[in-house]
Design an enzyme around this catalytic site. Sequence first.
Site, mmCIF file in Angstrom:
data_model
loop_
_atom_site.group_PDB
_atom_site.id
_atom_site.type_symbol
_atom_site.label_atom_id
_atom_site.label_comp_id
_atom_site.label_asym_id
_atom_site.label_seq_id
_atom_site.Cartn_x
_atom_site.Cartn_y
_atom_site.Cartn_z
ATOM 1 N N LYS A 267 0.844 -1.200 0.000
ATOM 2 C CA LYS A 267 0.000 0.000 0.000
ATOM 3 C C LYS A 267 0.880 1.251 0.000
ATOM 4 O O LYS A 267 1.754 1.412 0.855
ATOM 5 C CB LYS A 267 -0.901 -0.022 1.235
ATOM 6 C CG LYS A 267 -1.688 1.267 1.483
ATOM 7 C CD LYS A 267 -2.628 1.131 2.692
ATOM 8 C CE LYS A 267 -3.275 2.457 3.067
ATOM 9 N NZ LYS A 267 -4.170 2.347 4.248
ATOM 10 N N ASP A 272 -2.767 9.985 4.137
ATOM 11 C CA ASP A 272 -4.151 9.554 4.282
ATOM 12 C C ASP A 272 -4.899 10.521 5.209
ATOM 13 O O ASP A 272 -4.802 10.423 6.427
ATOM 14 C CB ASP A 272 -4.197 8.126 4.849
ATOM 15 C CG ASP A 272 -5.622 7.608 4.971
ATOM 16 O OD1 ASP A 272 -6.543 8.259 4.447
ATOM 17 O OD2 ASP A 272 -5.796 6.524 5.585
ATOM 18 N N LYS A 279 -10.435 12.187 8.678
ATOM 19 C CA LYS A 279 -9.928 11.744 9.972
ATOM 20 C C LYS A 279 -9.936 12.915 10.954
ATOM 21 O O LYS A 279 -9.967 14.070 10.550
ATOM 22 C CB LYS A 279 -8.479 11.256 9.817
ATOM 23 C CG LYS A 279 -8.321 9.899 9.169
ATOM 24 C CD LYS A 279 -6.859 9.492 9.154
ATOM 25 C CE LYS A 279 -6.641 8.172 8.432
ATOM 26 N NZ LYS A 279 -7.259 7.018 9.095
ATOM 27 N N ASP A 290 1.521 6.123 5.760
ATOM 28 C CA ASP A 290 0.550 5.170 5.214
ATOM 29 C C ASP A 290 1.056 4.516 3.925
ATOM 30 O O ASP A 290 0.324 3.767 3.288
ATOM 31 C CB ASP A 290 -0.795 5.880 4.987
ATOM 32 C CG ASP A 290 -1.976 4.947 5.145
ATOM 33 O OD1 ASP A 290 -1.818 3.878 5.762
ATOM 34 O OD2 ASP A 290 -3.063 5.292 4.639
ATOM 35 N N ASP A 349 -12.271 6.674 4.035
ATOM 36 C CA ASP A 349 -11.042 6.435 4.783
ATOM 37 C C ASP A 349 -10.561 4.988 4.635
ATOM 38 O O ASP A 349 -9.464 4.653 5.046
ATOM 39 C CB ASP A 349 -11.260 6.781 6.260
ATOM 40 C CG ASP A 349 -9.955 6.942 7.019
ATOM 41 O OD1 ASP A 349 -8.897 6.981 6.358
ATOM 42 O OD2 ASP A 349 -10.000 7.037 8.262
ATOM 43 N N GLU A 351 -9.399 3.516 2.127
ATOM 44 C CA GLU A 351 -8.853 3.640 0.772
ATOM 45 C C GLU A 351 -7.795 2.602 0.439
ATOM 46 O O GLU A 351 -7.567 2.293 -0.735
ATOM 47 C CB GLU A 351 -8.272 5.049 0.584
ATOM 48 C CG GLU A 351 -6.856 5.262 1.126
ATOM 49 C CD GLU A 351 -6.719 5.058 2.631
ATOM 50 O OE1 GLU A 351 -7.736 5.196 3.335
ATOM 51 O OE2 GLU A 351 -5.611 4.733 3.093
ATOM 52 N N ARG A 353 -7.580 -0.654 0.857
ATOM 53 C CA ARG A 353 -8.075 -1.866 0.192
ATOM 54 C C ARG A 353 -8.413 -1.605 -1.261
ATOM 55 O O ARG A 353 -8.355 -2.511 -2.088
ATOM 56 C CB ARG A 353 -9.270 -2.424 0.981
ATOM 57 C CG ARG A 353 -10.391 -1.446 1.128
ATOM 58 C CD ARG A 353 -11.339 -1.810 2.267
ATOM 59 N NE ARG A 353 -10.808 -1.458 3.587
ATOM 60 C CZ ARG A 353 -11.414 -1.731 4.734
ATOM 61 N NH1 ARG A 353 -12.563 -2.399 4.732
ATOM 62 N NH2 ARG A 353 -10.872 -1.361 5.878
HETATM 63 N N1 BES Z 1 -4.355 4.131 7.081
HETATM 64 C C1 BES Z 1 -5.481 3.774 7.842
HETATM 65 C C2 BES Z 1 -5.189 2.714 8.892
HETATM 66 C C3 BES Z 1 -4.266 3.108 10.018
HETATM 67 C C4 BES Z 1 -4.785 3.590 11.205
HETATM 68 C C5 BES Z 1 -2.909 2.941 9.916
HETATM 69 C C6 BES Z 1 -3.940 3.913 12.248
HETATM 70 C C7 BES Z 1 -2.067 3.277 10.970
HETATM 71 C C8 BES Z 1 -2.587 3.761 12.135
HETATM 72 C C9 BES Z 1 -6.590 3.227 6.938
HETATM 73 O O1 BES Z 1 -6.638 3.747 5.662
HETATM 74 C C10 BES Z 1 -7.891 3.552 7.606
HETATM 75 O O2 BES Z 1 -8.167 4.696 7.795
HETATM 76 N N2 BES Z 1 -8.661 2.518 7.946
HETATM 77 C C11 BES Z 1 -9.916 2.695 8.583
HETATM 78 C C12 BES Z 1 -10.875 1.692 7.995
HETATM 79 C C13 BES Z 1 -12.305 1.944 8.374
HETATM 80 C C14 BES Z 1 -12.780 3.241 7.793
HETATM 81 C C15 BES Z 1 -13.146 0.808 7.839
HETATM 82 C C16 BES Z 1 -9.726 2.483 10.083
HETATM 83 O O3 BES Z 1 -8.910 1.633 10.471
HETATM 84 O O4 BES Z 1 -10.375 3.168 10.845
HETATM 85 ZN ZN ZN Z 2 -4.812 4.436 4.899
HETATM 86 ZN ZN ZN Z 3 -7.729 5.597 5.507
#
Ligand code: BES
Ligand code: ZN
Ligand code: ZN
Length: 503
Positions: A267, A272, A279, A290, A349, A351, A353
């Site tokens: 990724k 992000d 966020k 990220d 958020d 993104e 996947r």
């Molecule tokens: N990049 C984030 C995941 C992340 C969170 C990495 C904290 C490192 C530290 C990812 O893109 C994300 O925001 N995932 C969401 C998914 C949800 C919206 C289904 C998450 O984990 O909240």
């Molecule tokens: Zn992310």
């Molecule tokens: Zn995200």
Amino acid sequence: MTDVRVSTRDVQQFEGDALAVGVFSDGATLQGPAAALDEALAGVIADLIASGEVSGAADEVTLLHTLGKIEPTRVVVVGLGVREKFSAERVRRSASLAARTLRRAGAHHMGLALAWAASGVNLALAARAATEGALLGLYEFTRYKAPREGKPQKAIETITILGRGREPALRAAVQRGRILAESANFARDLGNEPPNTLTPTELGERARAMAAEVGLACEVYGKDWMREQGMGALLGVNQGSVEEPRFIALRYSGGAEGAPTLALVGKGITFDSGGLSLKSHEGMLDMKMDMCGGAAVIGAMRALALLKPVVNVVGLVPATENMPSGSAYRPGDILRASNGKTIEINNTDAEGRLVLADALSYAVKQGCAPIIDAATLTGAIGVALGAHRAGLFSNDEETQRAVEQAATVSGERVWAMPMDEEYDRLIRSEIADLKQSGGRLAGSISAAKVLSNFVGTTPWAHLDIAYTAMRGARDAEGEGGATGYGVRLFAELATLYASRRGE
Ligand code: BES
Ligand code: ZN
Ligand code: ZN
């Protein structure tokens, strides 16, 4: 850059300005290099043990001044913990601590004689682990920080691994450890670089420059190519950003032509923000990292080019920012990935996947097998496993075992998570082939389930490295920031496949 050497001479004859030795916590009796050094220092280590000041507990560090008794002016005694639990990982941590402590003390040429002769750990593996630990421990991201005026630069210039053994074998092990650690540190530089400089374009340039340096094939594709490929998911995520997306493809051809090709996919979100599903301030703070999955892939490809195992590997990194704007993709949108499947967007958020959906589809189309991806995919993996282990998800037992084996050797820990069919319904959509994200429960598993839709029956494993890729604050293992997690594991995995296919 720190140089690492090997010497089979006794510790008393070491001529640098600092020495590191290890002691176990069960040892009333000093052995090996620690005993020899103790003798040269008129029993000061034994005294400290007798008084309880040195206990040998894991991560304990004691700095001694040698007051002219031997050539090195400083000795650091590192606690190795219980002898029965000694491991290559303990060697890494101890070497990291020793190197960091001696650098702080102003040393430039250190000798490292941990107690491996008296332990069950294989000498070559220990020499490699010591090299890795020291170089990973000494890493700092200093690019944007002016040196403090009037203060002498503190740097370890040479590390000499002191061990009794066959010198060529030791030297080879040290060389391997060095390539792995320097490649991990290369990935850490990418992770730590701020998002205003490390744009997708810049990430592509860095990959290209590295590839030219070590002799890898490298293609960096832009938007037009993505359109031709039908990469609607990656393009959808990019829509809100003024930065151009990039699809980075690195190729290492160490194996026979036509032999299977391992795909490493990472990724590469260079920042992000969450997109329209923005966020919080707090949640955004580390989001320059990220792209650490992508950095792990690029770092591992560098290592492979230098280690030269007999195997074919491609490294793929879909890179874009995830930003909110008038042109950004929205909750409610339906995107079509390059394997034809449609995805109902319900949280912009999620993104990671999406960009992986297109990269995994591409790897499948290229006929790669197995496919292994690494992604800072979900916050939920931190809730499940903390920062100690990455989540491992797979559709194939053999691939899962291979990743577990590579992780054991590299010391980057993983934990296999369930992928039962029952979880599939979390991402069922009424109006598209699948929904982008499931609910609050089993968030890391439903994310992995989304990915599984884009690998078909190709053997595949996914590492959720959201919390292992970044360290909050500095600790015994090194500085805060990007950890380089996955670089050594990926390189080890490719080496494992090389040795298997050679059978
Ligand atoms: N990049 C984030 C995941 C992340 C969170 C990495 C904290 C490192 C530290 C990812 O893109 C994300 O925001 N995932 C969401 C998914 C949800 C919206 C289904 C998450 O984990 O909240
Ligand atoms: Zn992310
Ligand atoms: Zn995200």
